[in-house]
Design a protein around this motif. Structure first.
Motif, mmCIF file in Angstrom:
data_model
loop_
_atom_site.group_PDB
_atom_site.id
_atom_site.type_symbol
_atom_site.label_atom_id
_atom_site.label_comp_id
_atom_site.label_asym_id
_atom_site.label_seq_id
_atom_site.Cartn_x
_atom_site.Cartn_y
_atom_site.Cartn_z
ATOM 1 N N ILE A 128 -4.641 6.180 -11.009
ATOM 2 C CA ILE A 128 -5.538 5.263 -10.327
ATOM 3 C C ILE A 128 -4.800 4.313 -9.410
ATOM 4 C CG2 ILE A 128 -5.482 3.548 -12.188
ATOM 5 C CD1 ILE A 128 -8.478 4.514 -9.943
ATOM 6 N N PHE A 129 -3.535 3.984 -9.723
ATOM 7 C CA PHE A 129 -2.774 3.069 -8.871
ATOM 8 C C PHE A 129 -2.491 3.697 -7.507
ATOM 9 C CE2 PHE A 129 -1.851 1.545 -13.155
ATOM 10 C CZ PHE A 129 -2.079 0.190 -13.001
ATOM 11 N N ALA A 130 -2.198 4.982 -7.492
ATOM 12 C CA ALA A 130 -1.982 5.670 -6.218
ATOM 13 C C ALA A 130 -3.293 5.869 -5.481
ATOM 14 C CB ALA A 130 -1.293 7.015 -6.463
ATOM 15 N N ALA A 131 -4.336 6.263 -6.231
ATOM 16 C CA ALA A 131 -5.624 6.569 -5.609
ATOM 17 C C ALA A 131 -6.291 5.336 -5.015
ATOM 18 C CB ALA A 131 -6.563 7.215 -6.638
ATOM 19 N N VAL B 11 0.832 -1.205 0.000
ATOM 20 C CA VAL B 11 0.000 0.000 0.000
ATOM 21 C C VAL B 11 0.868 1.258 0.000
ATOM 22 C CG1 VAL B 11 -1.666 1.345 1.348
ATOM 23 C CG2 VAL B 11 -1.983 -1.119 1.099
ATOM 24 N N ILE B 12 1.934 1.242 0.795
ATOM 25 C CA ILE B 12 2.836 2.398 0.842
ATOM 26 C C ILE B 12 3.501 2.605 -0.525
ATOM 27 C CG2 ILE B 12 4.998 3.277 1.815
ATOM 28 C CD1 ILE B 12 4.236 1.901 4.444
ATOM 29 N N ALA B 13 3.961 1.518 -1.125
ATOM 30 C CA ALA B 13 4.643 1.616 -2.419
ATOM 31 C C ALA B 13 3.702 2.154 -3.491
ATOM 32 C CB ALA B 13 5.187 0.240 -2.824
ATOM 33 N N LEU B 14 2.474 1.641 -3.535
ATOM 34 C CA LEU B 14 1.513 2.105 -4.534
ATOM 35 C C LEU B 14 1.142 3.563 -4.309
ATOM 36 C CD1 LEU B 14 -0.839 -1.008 -4.739
ATOM 37 C CD2 LEU B 14 0.649 -0.153 -6.556
ATOM 38 N N SER B 15 0.977 3.924 -3.048
ATOM 39 C CA SER B 15 0.590 5.299 -2.730
ATOM 40 C C SER B 15 1.707 6.286 -3.041
ATOM 41 C CB SER B 15 0.206 5.393 -1.247
ATOM 42 O OG SER B 15 -0.123 6.713 -0.893
ATOM 43 N N GLN B 16 2.937 5.878 -2.776
ATOM 44 C CA GLN B 16 4.067 6.784 -2.934
ATOM 45 C C GLN B 16 4.585 6.837 -4.373
ATOM 46 O OE1 GLN B 16 5.260 8.750 -0.519
ATOM 47 N NE2 GLN B 16 6.715 9.701 -1.923
ATOM 48 N N PHE B 17 4.654 5.680 -5.022
ATOM 49 C CA PHE B 17 5.289 5.617 -6.344
ATOM 50 C C PHE B 17 4.309 5.374 -7.486
ATOM 51 C CE2 PHE B 17 8.419 4.009 -3.204
ATOM 52 C CZ PHE B 17 9.332 5.034 -3.293
ATOM 53 N N VAL C 186 -9.130 8.775 2.976
ATOM 54 C CA VAL C 186 -9.134 10.061 2.265
ATOM 55 C C VAL C 186 -7.775 10.736 2.402
ATOM 56 C CG1 VAL C 186 -10.159 12.360 2.153
ATOM 57 C CG2 VAL C 186 -11.624 10.373 2.554
ATOM 58 N N GLY C 187 -7.231 10.731 3.621
ATOM 59 C CA GLY C 187 -5.951 11.385 3.849
ATOM 60 C C GLY C 187 -4.811 10.734 3.100
ATOM 61 N N MET C 188 -4.834 9.404 2.967
ATOM 62 C CA MET C 188 -3.726 8.706 2.329
ATOM 63 C C MET C 188 -3.809 8.753 0.810
ATOM 64 S SD MET C 188 -2.500 4.791 2.774
ATOM 65 C CE MET C 188 -3.815 4.214 1.727
ATOM 66 N N THR C 189 -5.006 8.604 0.259
ATOM 67 C CA THR C 189 -5.151 8.509 -1.201
ATOM 68 C C THR C 189 -5.355 9.859 -1.876
ATOM 69 O OG1 THR C 189 -7.562 8.188 -1.054
ATOM 70 C CG2 THR C 189 -6.169 6.221 -0.973
ATOM 71 N N GLY C 190 -5.782 10.879 -1.113
ATOM 72 C CA GLY C 190 -6.070 12.179 -1.723
ATOM 73 C C GLY C 190 -7.375 12.190 -2.497
ATOM 74 N N VAL C 191 -8.221 11.180 -2.276
ATOM 75 C CA VAL C 191 -9.526 11.118 -2.950
ATOM 76 C C VAL C 191 -10.583 11.609 -1.963
ATOM 77 C CG1 VAL C 191 -11.236 9.653 -4.085
ATOM 78 C CG2 VAL C 191 -8.793 9.197 -4.383
ATOM 79 N N ALA C 192 -11.013 12.866 -2.134
ATOM 80 C CA ALA C 192 -11.961 13.479 -1.212
ATOM 81 C C ALA C 192 -13.356 13.611 -1.803
ATOM 82 C CB ALA C 192 -11.450 14.861 -0.783
ATOM 83 N N SER C 193 -13.588 13.030 -2.962
ATOM 84 C CA SER C 193 -14.883 13.171 -3.640
ATOM 85 C C SER C 193 -16.014 12.557 -2.819
ATOM 86 C CB SER C 193 -14.839 12.507 -5.013
ATOM 87 O OG SER C 193 -16.129 12.433 -5.572
ATOM 88 N N ARG C 194 -17.019 13.366 -2.518
ATOM 89 C CA ARG C 194 -18.172 12.849 -1.789
ATOM 90 C C ARG C 194 -19.020 11.943 -2.672
ATOM 91 N NH1 ARG C 194 -22.884 16.656 -2.003
ATOM 92 N NH2 ARG C 194 -22.405 18.355 -3.436
ATOM 93 N N TYR C 195 -18.894 12.096 -3.971
ATOM 94 C CA TYR C 195 -19.666 11.254 -4.891
ATOM 95 C C TYR C 195 -19.108 9.828 -4.903
ATOM 96 C CZ TYR C 195 -21.446 15.781 -6.275
ATOM 97 O OH TYR C 195 -22.022 17.021 -6.239
#
Length: 451
Positions: free
Chosen positions: A189-192, A179-185, A306-315
């Protein structure tokens, strides 16, 4: 923090479904755990347990959609996942032994008025949460969840068979690293979708090693229709009082979750927004009683996603609500999530919960570094963690105090709140915080103009 998708953004449908699945995977186990615990202790039949669990998933989905999309003056319109709350477990069991499930649901229905009426006073309550208190509360939320993730990685509760076995630890920390590797590198969509991808890979590996029990999926019913008032309703006075206290605790905990969410989504949480969120919480719990399950609150773990992926969309999270409804109507779908091994969830959960701590530290970094503020943070966090680490401290207190202080988040929040009100220099601290906030806003606007 920089967001990949902001609150009002609408990612492509396929992307949204994948991102929504992350929130479902993080929340579903906890949503069904409460009715399973309550029903198990009360010795309910399999049929009655199924009603409790299916209703929990169904109503969770409905209330999540209302929170995310909003209906008039109801719903905070932020990416909030709602579900059954552990705050109500103790009081529910106590009521259930004496008055049955009907007493639990009737008491919860009447006592939900505490939250519904309290929602109209949230603008005043919001003023009691300046950044120094908010940062303390948010940090405590993350710290209180870390032991949960650790137990998941270890494979269950301390003392359970196979706890902290080498295989569990390897699986958990492999998922964490992935999860850390995907989020960081990862890109796009792979990071999100780092969380859901990490869980899927971990699940597939566990299945290949024969570590997944598929029996719950085979035994799950294909379709389950809602059963409103299945248990009936009764209204014992003692039960209503106990539930009312639990709802007061939930107001504080949900307020903390909403404050944390506003921070990680880069939105300002006004008293009006907070009122809409608490009102949806109260009305959702009333709906839960009618549809035959236990009361609700917001879920802290989804703030970490939300904090880790940066995906804040309420939809996106509204789609999670739709998935929860489907899980309630088609239990076999929910069973697929339930059989995910705990170490897999723990690997993803550890980083999610730690991100909430990071959000709290970010809030605290915007406050003045004074002795007064240091005392508020130190004592607030210390009191909260004392209850979390050693709940036996409350053993000799009156029952109503046990209910109020059982959550380290609530205890630490109350301590920080009262210290902020009682210690001298409050007005000066507010002036300093306002000046710091103005500087931060100006710097942000300057950066945006430069970009």
């Amino acid at each position: 923090m920089e967001l990949l998708y902001k609150v009002e953004d609408k990612p492509p449908v396929g992307t949204s479904i994948l991102l929504a699945a992350q929130h479902l995977l993080a929340a579903l186990g906890a949503i069904i755990a409460v009715p399973l615990v309550v029903g198990g202790v009360l010795g309910l039949s399999t049929e009655d347990m199924v009603v409790l669990v299916n209703a929990a998933m169904l109503v969770s989905g409905v209330v999540t959609i209302i929170q995310c999309r909003g209906v008039g003056s109801v719903g905070i319109r932020l990416p909030v996942v709602m579900g059954t709350s552990f705050t109500f477990v103790g009081v529910s069991i106590a009521i259930g032994f004496e008055h049955g499930v009907a007493g639990i649901l009737g008491s919860a229905l009447v006592a939900s008025l505490v939250m519904i009426i309290g929602s109209f006073f949230m603008p005043m309550i919001r003023k009691l949460f300046p950044p120094i208190v908010t940062g303390t509360v948010v940090t405590l939320i993350g710290l209180s969840l870390i032991p949960v993730a650790v137990d998941w990685i270890a494979g269950g509760q301390v003392g359970s068979e196979g706890y902290a076995s080498i295989s569990n630890l390897i699986i958990g920390f492999f998922v964490l690293a992935l999860v850390i590797a995907l989020s960081q590198f990862g890109k796009g969509i792979f990071a999100a979708s780092a969380v859901v991808m990490g869980i899927i890979v971990g699940f597939v590996i566990c299945a290949a090693l024969g570590l997944v029990d598929f029996i719950p999926v085979q035994q799950a019913a294909l379709v389950a229709l809602p059963s409103p008032l299945h248990f009936g309703l009764s209204f014992p006075i003692s039960g209503i009082i106990g539930m009312s206290i639990a709802y007061l605790v939930t107001i504080i905990e949900s307020t903390g979750d909403f404050l944390a969410l506003s921070n990680v989504t880069n939105t300002k949480l006004t008293g009006k927004k907070l009122s809409r969120g608490i009102l949806a919480d109260g009305l959702g719990s009333a709906l839960a009683s009618i549809f035959s399950t236990t009361p609700f609150s917001s879920f802290s773990q989804n703030v970490g996603i939300v904090g880790m992926t940066g995906v804040a969309s309420r939809y996106v999270v509204a789609i999670t609500g739709a998935m929860l409804i489907l899980a309630g109507l088609f239990p076999v779908l929910g069973a697929l999530v339930v059989i995910i091994p705990l170490p897999v969830l723990g690997g993803a959960g550890l980083i999610m919960f730690a991100m909430i701590i990071s959000a709290g530290v970010n809030i605290l970094s915007t406050t003045a570094h004074t002795k007064r503020n240091s005392i508020i943070v130190a004592v607030g966090v210390g009191a909260g963690m004392a209850v979390t680490a050693r709940p036996e401290l409350l053993g000799n207190l009156p029952e109503f105090l046990k209910v109020i202080l059982a959550s380290g988040i609530t205890t630490g929040s109350l301590v920080a709140l009262f210290l902020n009100l009682l210690l001298p220099g409050r007005e000066k601290a507010i002036e300093i915080d306002n000046a710091i906030e103005a500087e931060n806003v100006a710097a942000s606007e300057e950066n945006q103009a430069t970009a």
